[in-house]
Design an enzyme around this catalytic site. Structure first.
Site, PDB file in Angstrom:
ATOM      1  CG  HIS A   1      31.440 -29.923 -45.162  1.00 45.04           C
ATOM      2  ND1 HIS A   1      30.987 -31.151 -45.544  1.00 45.04           N
ATOM      3  CD2 HIS A   1      30.761 -29.606 -44.024  1.00 45.04           C
ATOM      4  CE1 HIS A   1      30.085 -31.566 -44.671  1.00 45.04           C
ATOM      5  NE2 HIS A   1      29.925 -30.652 -43.745  1.00 45.04           N
TER       6      HIS A   1
ATOM      7  CE  LYS B   1      35.675 -43.352 -40.371  1.00 44.82           C
ATOM      8  NZ  LYS B   1      37.051 -43.098 -39.909  1.00 44.82           N
TER       9      LYS B   1
END
Lengths: 185, 279
Positions: free
Chosen positions: A39, A104
């Site tokens: 990322h 999550k």
């Protein structure tokens, strides 16, 4: 529970708008795995106005770093990692066309605002069920940053990956609503 | 002097790394089965059943329970009449982790703190040595995942806050952790000692079979009360709402300084992995 919705990537605005928190989804098609280090690199490329290793438009990123594939399997255990660590990067990717994220745990306000503004959705997968989740991955291929090992970006072909909509484009947050329903304090 | 070869230790550690990561303990399986009965949320019940199914797949197909196969944490109890021959104990353990994570297809999750460059073989290892009387040699491998470790904290409370203050800190920590450590969790609590000892006590409490109470009835009562309060938070399986947020609270305690009240909370996801061997 309602019947799960079948979805195939890439996702369109209409696909995403139709989803509401709590919906169970079976996702098929191509998705990309990326986590912390990848990322950081993707956002650096965007800021430098350089091309990305894959086209973001309509795509879904799975926050996941698998264990190595044993002989005869496409991938090892492949469950989601905790999403908040990707919060500093996610709004930039969403603004550049990312339509879905799988992970999550809850997201911050900046990510939720970007999801509403640019029409993106956040799916929760079952954390800690890496062996089970690997069953819905048909193939995996490293397409960028092999030196990052488990953090390399992988192109994954998935079939009926079981997910639940945790944040929708309408501002719903299953992490808030679910807990409210069962709190006894 | 009893002699144990470094190679024997290496091979033992290798096997423990692999079995810990692929075979979920029977204690956890039982706790999850009980949790399915207790859970009121349909989605929560479904998640708990899938975690049981996941454990079955991992065991039968010999793949990791979770892709995060953890930082290798090793506890060694070495008798003072034992001598390791053919290499150093630390090197033997490190090589065992290296082999286990390579041969067992386990994920290498250790990196440089600044550059984030992966060390490539899941080393170094965190090793806790305990020298004990006699000639026994016991080794425990307890891989610890990052998600639940990230939600853990140590604090130095003011003694005046008492038992209630400790309870509030623990419950607050679980509440703030929310969905991040993959509930249902096991909450390890270390009370007393010093700053670093409290953290070690919390970690060691996680080696206890899930749900076994502390032998001290007063502490066991606090464990029970804490579990009840935590499960009233509504966080539930995966943090999506429900009655089962934690499977157990384990407390380990030792005396502290007259000025202090150290408390550590080490959160453990359902993949409470630890396997041990005696040589």
């Amino acid at each position: 529970m309602k019947e799960p919705k079948k979805l195939t990537t890439p996702l369109t605005d209409d696909d995403v708008i139709a989803l509401k928190i709590g919906d169970t989804v079976l996702l098929s098609g191509v998705i990309y795995s990326a986590r912390d280090a990848a990322h950081r690199r993707l956002v650096e490329l965007i800021k430098a106005d350089k091309p990305l290793p894959f086209e973001l438009q309509g795509q879904v990123i799975y926050y996941m770093g698998p264990s190595p594939a044993p002989p005869g399997r496409p991938i090892g255990a492949a469950g989601p990692t905790t999403s908040y660590r990707m919060d500093p990067y996610a709004p930039t990717l969403i603004a550049h066309g990312l339509k879905g994220m799988i992970g999550k745990g809850a997201r911050n306000d900046a990510v939720k605002e970007a999801m509403q503004k640019h029409r993106a959705v956040y799916f929760a997968a079952i954390g800690g069920a890496g062996a089970l989740m690997s069953k819905s991955i048909l193939s995996a291929e490293v397409i960028a940053y092999p030196e990052l090992g488990p953090e390399a970006i992988r192109r994954l072909e998935v079939k009926d990956m079981p997910l639940v909509v945790a944040n929708d484009v309408h501002g719903g947050d299953l992490y808030v609503e679910g807990v409210k329903q069962y709190s006894r304090i | 002097m009893r002699e144990i070869s470094a190679e024997t230790i290496t091979e033992t550690v290798k096997k423990l790394c692999i079995s810990a990561n692929t075979e979920l303990g029977e204690d956890v399986v039982k706790a999850l089965e009980k949790a399915v009965e207790m859970e009121r949320s349909t989605a929560g019940k479904d998640i708990l059943k899938r975690l049981l199914e996941n454990a079955k797949i991992a065991r039968e197909e010999k793949i990791p329970i979770c892709q995060d196969t953890g930082y290798a944490v090793v506890f060694v109890e070495i008798g003072q009449n034992v001598r390791v021959v053919g290499g150093s104990l630390k090197d033997a353990i490190t090589e065992g982790v290296r082999r286990g994570y390579s041969e067992g297809y386990l994920r290498k999750s250790i990196c440089h703190c600044f550059s984030r460059e992966n060390t490539g073989d899941n080393t170094p290892v965190v090793i806790h040595y305990d020298i004990v009387p006699g000639d026994r040699f016991k080794i425990t491998v307890a891989p610890k995942g990052g998600g639940s470790e990230n939600m853990s904290r140590v604090t130095m409370l003011t003694p005046a806050v008492g038992v209630e203050g400790i309870k509030e800190f623990v419950v607050q920590r679980v509440k703030e952790s929310g969905p991040n450590p993959c509930p249902p969790t096991i909450v390890g609590v270390g009370i007393g000692g010093t700053f670093e000892q409290a953290a070690l006590l919390a970690k060691k409490s996680l080696l206890r079979p899930v749900g076994d109470p502390n032998p001290d009835p007063e502490i066991a009562g606090i464990e029970k009360d804490l579990l009840d309060r935590i499960n009233r938070l509504g966080i539930g399986p995966q943090g999506l709402g429900g009655y089962v947020t934690s499977l157990a609270v384990h407390i380990e305690m030792m005396p502290c300084h007259i000025a202090s009240l150290p408390v550590a909370v080490n959160i453990q996801c359902h993949a409470a992995r630890h396997k041990e061997a005696e040589l």
